[in-house]
Design a protein around this motif. Structure first.
Motif, PDB file in Angstrom:
ATOM      1  N   PHE A 255       0.741  -1.530   0.322  1.00  0.00           N
ATOM      2  CA  PHE A 255      -0.103  -0.188  -0.362  1.00  0.00           C
ATOM      3  C   PHE A 255       1.380   1.024   0.195  1.00  0.00           C
ATOM      4  CE2 PHE A 255      -2.511  -2.929   1.943  1.00  0.00           C
ATOM      5  CZ  PHE A 255      -3.524  -3.752   1.324  1.00  0.00           C
TER       6      PHE A 255
ATOM      7  N   ASP B 139      -3.060   5.845   0.869  1.00  0.00           N
ATOM      8  CA  ASP B 139      -4.458   4.744   0.891  1.00  0.00           C
ATOM      9  C   ASP B 139      -4.645   4.986   2.692  1.00  0.00           C
ATOM     10  OD1 ASP B 139      -3.954   3.782  -2.106  1.00  0.00           O
ATOM     11  OD2 ASP B 139      -2.524   2.380  -0.900  1.00  0.00           O
TER      12      ASP B 139
ATOM     13  N   GLN C 215      -7.923   4.743   3.194  1.00  0.00           N
ATOM     14  CA  GLN C 215      -9.530   3.597   3.489  1.00  0.00           C
ATOM     15  C   GLN C 215      -9.018   2.255   2.477  1.00  0.00           C
ATOM     16  OE1 GLN C 215     -12.628   4.840   2.030  1.00  0.00           O
ATOM     17  NE2 GLN C 215     -14.368   3.105   3.099  1.00  0.00           N
ATOM     18  N   ILE C 216      -8.638   0.930   3.668  1.00  0.00           N
ATOM     19  CA  ILE C 216      -8.422  -0.109   2.338  1.00  0.00           C
ATOM     20  C   ILE C 216      -9.928  -0.749   2.756  1.00  0.00           C
ATOM     21  CG2 ILE C 216      -7.379  -2.653   2.848  1.00  0.00           C
ATOM     22  CD1 ILE C 216      -4.901  -0.289   3.892  1.00  0.00           C
TER      23      ILE C 216
ATOM     24  N   ILE D  26      -8.822  -6.285  -3.181  1.00  0.00           N
ATOM     25  CA  ILE D  26      -9.186  -5.294  -1.964  1.00  0.00           C
ATOM     26  C   ILE D  26      -9.245  -3.662  -2.423  1.00  0.00           C
ATOM     27  CG2 ILE D  26      -6.887  -4.125  -0.204  1.00  0.00           C
ATOM     28  CD1 ILE D  26      -5.523  -6.025   0.016  1.00  0.00           C
ATOM     29  N   SER D  27      -9.692  -2.736  -2.520  1.00  0.00           N
ATOM     30  CA  SER D  27     -10.350  -1.609  -2.930  1.00  0.00           C
ATOM     31  C   SER D  27      -9.454  -0.745  -1.969  1.00  0.00           C
ATOM     32  CB  SER D  27     -11.677  -1.326  -2.967  1.00  0.00           C
ATOM     33  OG  SER D  27     -11.732  -2.143  -3.418  1.00  0.00           O
ATOM     34  N   THR D  28      -9.040   0.235  -2.285  1.00  0.00           N
ATOM     35  CA  THR D  28      -8.250   1.452  -1.694  1.00  0.00           C
ATOM     36  C   THR D  28      -8.911   2.861  -2.146  1.00  0.00           C
ATOM     37  OG1 THR D  28      -6.299   1.483  -3.098  1.00  0.00           O
ATOM     38  CG2 THR D  28      -6.162   0.321  -1.347  1.00  0.00           C
ATOM     39  N   SER D  29      -9.086   4.324  -1.489  1.00  0.00           N
ATOM     40  CA  SER D  29      -9.873   5.170  -1.507  1.00  0.00           C
ATOM     41  C   SER D  29      -8.601   5.844  -2.142  1.00  0.00           C
ATOM     42  CB  SER D  29      -8.720   5.860   0.221  1.00  0.00           C
ATOM     43  OG  SER D  29      -7.975   6.687   0.361  1.00  0.00           O
TER      44      SER D  29
ATOM     45  N   LEU E  65     -12.891   4.929  -4.312  1.00  0.00           N
ATOM     46  CA  LEU E  65     -11.738   3.509  -4.772  1.00  0.00           C
ATOM     47  C   LEU E  65     -11.453   2.871  -5.224  1.00  0.00           C
ATOM     48  CD1 LEU E  65     -13.593   1.533  -1.220  1.00  0.00           C
ATOM     49  CD2 LEU E  65     -12.544   3.336  -0.938  1.00  0.00           C
TER      50      LEU E  65
ATOM     51  N   LYS F  30      -9.373  -0.692  -7.262  1.00  0.00           N
ATOM     52  CA  LYS F  30      -9.403  -2.104  -6.566  1.00  0.00           C
ATOM     53  C   LYS F  30      -7.459  -1.814  -6.609  1.00  0.00           C
ATOM     54  CE  LYS F  30     -12.580  -4.589  -8.637  1.00  0.00           C
ATOM     55  NZ  LYS F  30     -13.378  -5.571  -9.619  1.00  0.00           N
ATOM     56  N   ASN F  31      -7.165  -2.992  -5.308  1.00  0.00           N
ATOM     57  CA  ASN F  31      -5.610  -2.963  -5.666  1.00  0.00           C
ATOM     58  C   ASN F  31      -5.489  -4.429  -5.617  1.00  0.00           C
ATOM     59  OD1 ASN F  31      -2.945  -3.599  -4.582  1.00  0.00           O
ATOM     60  ND2 ASN F  31      -3.616  -1.712  -3.302  1.00  0.00           N
TER      61      ASN F  31
ATOM     62  N   GLN G 231     -13.349  -8.751   7.241  1.00  0.00           N
ATOM     63  CA  GLN G 231     -12.273  -7.750   7.455  1.00  0.00           C
ATOM     64  C   GLN G 231     -13.236  -7.344   8.307  1.00  0.00           C
ATOM     65  OE1 GLN G 231     -12.718  -4.177   5.203  1.00  0.00           O
ATOM     66  NE2 GLN G 231     -11.344  -3.512   5.254  1.00  0.00           N
TER      67      GLN G 231
END
Length: 269
Positions: free
Chosen positions: A150, A154, A156-157, A165-168, A175, A177-178, A219
C-alpha cells in the motif's frame, strides 16, 4: 522381567506424549487461527469392538482366546495424530487489516525464506515499506503470487468477501481496486504440516488450488483458536492421573512382586 512392566512403561511413555500435545494446545488457546492437535492411542478393546466380526479366529475357541491374549499383551501406543481444522470463533476488531476466514480448509498464503507457507492467522499489519505482513514479518501474497503493498495515500482499505482489496483515491470519495488476497485450499487438510510461527507447509503443492470466489473473507475480524480450554484441562488432569497409575503399576511389578517372589523362593530354599 514381567511383561506387565513393559506394558506399564509403554503406557507411561504414551501418556507423556499425550501430555506434550495437550500442553501445546493449552499454550496456544489464545493464538489466532491455531488449530487443536489430537492423538489416537491404540486400545485393544476399542479395536476389538469395531472389528470383532473380522477377527481371524472364531469366537469362543482356543485359537480365538490365544489371539485375544496375544493382542492384549501388546503395549499401548500412539497409532495416529490429527489436527482439528474446524473454524474458531470470529472476534470483531477495530483494525481494518485484521482478516478472518469463516470457512474451514481455506488459508492465506505468505512468503517466507523457506518458500510459500499457509496460515489461518489474518491479524495483518503494514511494515515500514508498506507491505502487508504477518506478525512475524512474512509478506502476504496476492492472487498474482506477489506481495501486497500500500502507499501512504491509501487512507481507506476495503476488503470484500472474496479478498478483493480496494483503496481510496486521494481527494476523491471513490475507491480503486488493488490486489486480491490469495486464498488457498487443499484437497485434504491432513497433508497440511505444522511448521511453527502458526504456519503450515505442504510437500506436494499440486494438492493446493486457489479459492478465487470463496465468499469467506471477513474484514475487521480475527479468528481465535479452536482449542476448547475446558476439554484440554480435563484431558490434562486425566493424563496426569494415568501417568501416576502407570508409575504405581511399574513399582508394583518391579518391587512388590519381585520381593514376594524372592521371599517365597528363599523360604523354599
Amino acid at each position: 522381567m514381567q511383561t506387565g512392566y513393559y506394558a506399564s512403561a509403554a503406557g507411561m511413555v504414551t501418556q507423556f506424549n499425550r501430555l506434550d500435545t495437550v500442553a501445546n494446545n493449552l499454550a496456544n488457546v489464545n493464538t489466532n487461527g491455531f488449530k487443536e492437535d489430537n492423538l489416537i492411542v491404540g486400545d485393544f478393546m476399542r479395536l476389538y469392538q469395531e472389528k470383532r466380526d473380522e477377527l481371524p479366529n472364531a469366537n469362543n475357541t482356543k485359537e480365538g482366546a490365544k489371539f485375544i491374549n496375544r493382542t492384549m499383551a501388546r503395549t499401548p501406543q500412539i497409532v495416529d495424530a490429527y489436527t482439528d481444522f474446524s473454524v474458531g470463533n470470529l472476534q470483531k476488531s477495530t483494525n481494518p487489516l485484521d482478516v478472518a476466514l469463516s470457512e474451514s480448509n481455506l488459508f492465506f498464503v505468505v512468503d517466507t525464506p523457506q518458500g510459500e507457507r499457509f496460515t489461518r492467522d489474518g491479524a495483518f499489519t503494514l511494515d515500514d515499506e508498506g507491505f502487508l505482513v504477518t506478525k512475524e514479518g512474512f509478506k502476504v501474497l496476492g492472487d498474482d503470487k506477489k506481495p501486497i503493498s500500500f502507499t501512504t495515500t491509501d487512507a481507506q482499505i476495503i476488503i470484500d468477501k472474496n479478498g478483493q482489496i480496494s483503496t481510496s483515491v486521494p481527494g476523491s470519495p471513490n475507491l480503486v481496486k488493488n490486489k486480491k488476497l490469495l486464498i488457498a485450499t487443499i484437497d485434504n487438510p491432513k497433508y497440511m504440516q505444522k511448521e511453527g510461527d502458526n504456519l503450515y507447509k505442504v510437500e506436494d503443492m499440486k494438492r493446493i488450488s486457489t479459492a478465487a470466489e470463496s465468499g469467506a473473507v471477513e474484514q475487521g475480524f480475527t479468528e481465535k483458536s479452536n482449542v476448547n480450554a475446558v476439554k484440554m484441562m480435563t484431558q490434562l488432569i486425566e493424563t496426569n492421573r494415568l501417568i501416576g497409575m502407570y508409575q504405581k503399576a511399574m513399582d508394583s511389578q518391579m518391587n512388590d512382586m519381585n520381593r514376594d517372589a524372592i521371599e517365597k523362593l528363599a523360604k523354599k530354599a
